[in-house]
Every structure is written in C-alpha cells, then in structure tokens.
Design a protein around this motif. Sequence first.
Motif, PDB file in Angstrom:
ATOM      1  N   GLU A 105     -19.482   0.987  -1.575  1.00 23.37           N
ATOM      2  CA  GLU A 105     -18.202   1.484  -1.055  1.00 23.37           C
ATOM      3  C   GLU A 105     -17.051   1.246  -2.020  1.00 23.37           C
ATOM      4  O   GLU A 105     -17.037   0.286  -2.787  1.00 23.37           O
ATOM      5  CB  GLU A 105     -17.882   0.869   0.315  1.00 23.37           C
ATOM      6  N   LEU A 106     -16.104   2.174  -1.909  1.00 18.57           N
ATOM      7  CA  LEU A 106     -14.808   2.032  -2.583  1.00 18.57           C
ATOM      8  C   LEU A 106     -13.806   1.680  -1.493  1.00 18.57           C
ATOM      9  O   LEU A 106     -13.758   2.358  -0.463  1.00 18.57           O
ATOM     10  CB  LEU A 106     -14.405   3.357  -3.241  1.00 18.57           C
ATOM     11  N   VAL A 107     -13.055   0.609  -1.710  1.00 17.20           N
ATOM     12  CA  VAL A 107     -12.047   0.185  -0.741  1.00 17.20           C
ATOM     13  C   VAL A 107     -10.674   0.280  -1.391  1.00 17.20           C
ATOM     14  O   VAL A 107     -10.477  -0.217  -2.501  1.00 17.20           O
ATOM     15  CB  VAL A 107     -12.288  -1.264  -0.261  1.00 17.20           C
ATOM     16  N   ILE A 108      -9.770   0.940  -0.706  1.00 18.49           N
ATOM     17  CA  ILE A 108      -8.389   1.035  -1.181  1.00 18.49           C
ATOM     18  C   ILE A 108      -7.503   0.448  -0.102  1.00 18.49           C
ATOM     19  O   ILE A 108      -7.633   0.792   1.072  1.00 18.49           O
ATOM     20  CB  ILE A 108      -7.992   2.503  -1.447  1.00 18.49           C
ATOM     21  N   SER A 109      -6.640  -0.468  -0.512  1.00 16.34           N
ATOM     22  CA  SER A 109      -5.737  -1.120   0.431  1.00 16.34           C
ATOM     23  C   SER A 109      -4.320  -0.908  -0.095  1.00 16.34           C
ATOM     24  O   SER A 109      -4.010  -1.332  -1.208  1.00 16.34           O
ATOM     25  CB  SER A 109      -6.099  -2.610   0.480  1.00 16.34           C
ATOM     26  N   CYS A 110      -3.468  -0.238   0.677  1.00 15.99           N
ATOM     27  CA  CYS A 110      -2.147   0.107   0.128  1.00 15.99           C
ATOM     28  C   CYS A 110      -1.120   0.333   1.225  1.00 15.99           C
ATOM     29  O   CYS A 110      -1.470   0.583   2.373  1.00 15.99           O
ATOM     30  CB  CYS A 110      -2.256   1.379  -0.722  1.00 15.99           C
ATOM     31  N   VAL A 111       0.134   0.237   0.821  1.00 18.55           N
ATOM     32  CA  VAL A 111       1.203   0.747   1.671  1.00 18.55           C
ATOM     33  C   VAL A 111       1.150   2.266   1.537  1.00 18.55           C
ATOM     34  O   VAL A 111       0.512   2.780   0.616  1.00 18.55           O
ATOM     35  CB  VAL A 111       2.590   0.201   1.240  1.00 18.55           C
ATOM     36  N   LEU A 112       1.781   2.982   2.448  1.00 13.24           N
ATOM     37  CA  LEU A 112       1.704   4.441   2.366  1.00 13.24           C
ATOM     38  C   LEU A 112       3.042   5.036   1.939  1.00 13.24           C
ATOM     39  O   LEU A 112       4.025   5.003   2.691  1.00 13.24           O
ATOM     40  CB  LEU A 112       1.263   5.035   3.715  1.00 13.24           C
ATOM     41  N   THR A 113       3.059   5.524   0.702  1.00 17.74           N
ATOM     42  CA  THR A 113       4.185   6.307   0.188  1.00 17.74           C
ATOM     43  C   THR A 113       3.544   7.531  -0.472  1.00 17.74           C
ATOM     44  O   THR A 113       2.318   7.584  -0.632  1.00 17.74           O
ATOM     45  CB  THR A 113       4.993   5.545  -0.886  1.00 17.74           C
ATOM     46  N   LYS A 114       4.378   8.475  -0.865  1.00 18.46           N
ATOM     47  CA  LYS A 114       3.826   9.657  -1.539  1.00 18.46           C
ATOM     48  C   LYS A 114       3.057   9.211  -2.794  1.00 18.46           C
ATOM     49  O   LYS A 114       1.971   9.712  -3.086  1.00 18.46           O
ATOM     50  CB  LYS A 114       4.981  10.583  -1.927  1.00 18.46           C
ATOM     51  N   GLU A 115       3.611   8.217  -3.505  1.00 18.24           N
ATOM     52  CA  GLU A 115       2.983   7.785  -4.759  1.00 18.24           C
ATOM     53  C   GLU A 115       1.651   7.085  -4.517  1.00 18.24           C
ATOM     54  O   GLU A 115       0.666   7.358  -5.204  1.00 18.24           O
ATOM     55  CB  GLU A 115       3.923   6.841  -5.534  1.00 18.24           C
ATOM     56  N   THR A 116       1.610   6.190  -3.545  1.00 18.09           N
ATOM     57  CA  THR A 116       0.330   5.489  -3.320  1.00 18.09           C
ATOM     58  C   THR A 116      -0.712   6.439  -2.738  1.00 18.09           C
ATOM     59  O   THR A 116      -1.903   6.286  -2.995  1.00 18.09           O
ATOM     60  CB  THR A 116       0.495   4.274  -2.382  1.00 18.09           C
TER      61      THR A 116
END
Lengths: 161, 117
Positions: A105-116
Amino acid sequence: MTNNYLFPNFLTDLTEYGAAEELWRKHWYDLLKHLGDLTEWDTPWLNTTLADGTPCRDGNPIFSAVSLSRRLGIRVIQLEPSGNTRELYFWMGTFGQGEAEAIEELVISCVLTKETLYDALDIMNQWLNTGEVVLSRVDGYLTFPLPPRHAKQRDYALVAC
Amino acid sequence: MAKHDHDQDNDEPLHRGRIQAQGGGTEKSEAWSQGKPPTEREMLGKCDQLEAKLTDREKADRQEPLARLRRFIREAAKGGGVKAPTSKSFLKRGSKNIRIDIEVIKGLACVPDSEDG
C-alpha cells in the motif's frame, strides 16, 4: 491561511466531510480514467465504520482503494488544518504482512488544500506507474514546503496529467 | 473436523491483526492471531505491551499517537468493535513518519469486554 484549506471543518461538519470524501473519489476516478485503468480498482477498500455500522468520520482514512489483481492498495488520511498548508507525508507499506493476501500500500497523510491534493495525485500517479515516488524537495523528503516557483511548476505538471 | 474459530480455507485463526510502532528507524509490533476477537481490554493490553518494547525516546515520540490509538480502541468497543479490513495510522505531525498503526487483517477486533470479565 485558513482560506487555503478545502473543507477545513470536515471533522465537525457532516456536509464538509461528505464533500471531502467526494473530492478525493472524483480526483481518483479522473486519475484512473487518465491511466485507462478503470476496472482494476475497488473503492472503498478499508472499513470506515464500526461493527454496529457507526461511521468513524475521522478522516483516517478518508479514501481508500484496492486492486486485488495487482495486490496494491491506496489509503489517504486527511489531517485537520494545522497552519502548514503544504503538510503532507507519505510512505509505502504492506497491509497484512506475512499473509497470503497481503497488499502493498501507498499511504498519504495530508491536510487538504489545492496544492496537497495535486501533490497527492502526483504521488499516486507515480506510484501506480512505477511503484516509486520521486519528488522535488527542499526541506526533506516527507514534508515539502516548496517555494512558489516550484509549486507553480507542480501545478502545471499535474494539469498536464 | 472444521474448527469454528479457524479459517476453513487455511486453518488460520479467524481473528488476526497487529499494532505497530513505525517511522524514525523504529519497527516494533504486537500481533494477535486467535479464535475469538480480541476485546477492548486485550487490545489496550497490546498497546501496553508494544509501549513496553519501546525505548524511552521512542516512547516519548509516540506518546500522543499511542494515546490516540487507545482512544480509538475505546470508541471502537462502544460500537461493537471493528471489522477487517481496517487500517489506521496515528502520526506524530511534523515528524519523519513517526507513528503508530493498527491493522485488523481478518475478523474482528476491539470488541467490548464481556460483563463477567
């Protein structure tokens, strides 16, 4: 800075939560369409409810997808806004390591903005194509506050994909 | 004879999973593989066992992620537990992927403790 966040109240506002889920789903399908890979993947992959059916709605994960034929999975964790609008982490791992049905698996953990969102799609795109992710980076591998010039280039690159 | 607490396909216990301390060069875990779903108390015990495996530094780095995992286990038990496949990661934000993961690979986990203990 708060204005840059998409659905910043997703943890407390049901409508925002649903909209954030839909946004991730829509962009995922757009990416699959671009890759011509629409039939390989199922979403959601992971449970986001408790056994009695109560939804978790904690953004952990907010989106997941699996390809059982390729034994690949993707998991996206949406973080609460923190003041860093480029906050994004990612890693690769194995769900069910040692099991016959293990999933890489690929896991991405981020805040949500247009850039992220674009960064996350770029990471997914690279991983689906090559199994690797290479990012231009300034302040380390995992959190990458790029200068505006680089951010613009990334935007253009993603529009092209 | 088929065992009701084992997978009929491969004779593995029906309820399997693990919690892990990951990132920053750490990779330590506590797994379960058993016929009955691990209860809230058992899962909190797994957290304690995992925490006991960590160095002071690793423990300090993961204090908040571990607290969030324990909170999740308690909340999950109120809803009857969680079913596989479930995977959650509790990250120390701003760190190099320092985190605690929980994976419910097969069956159920975090079910409520029975009243008779």
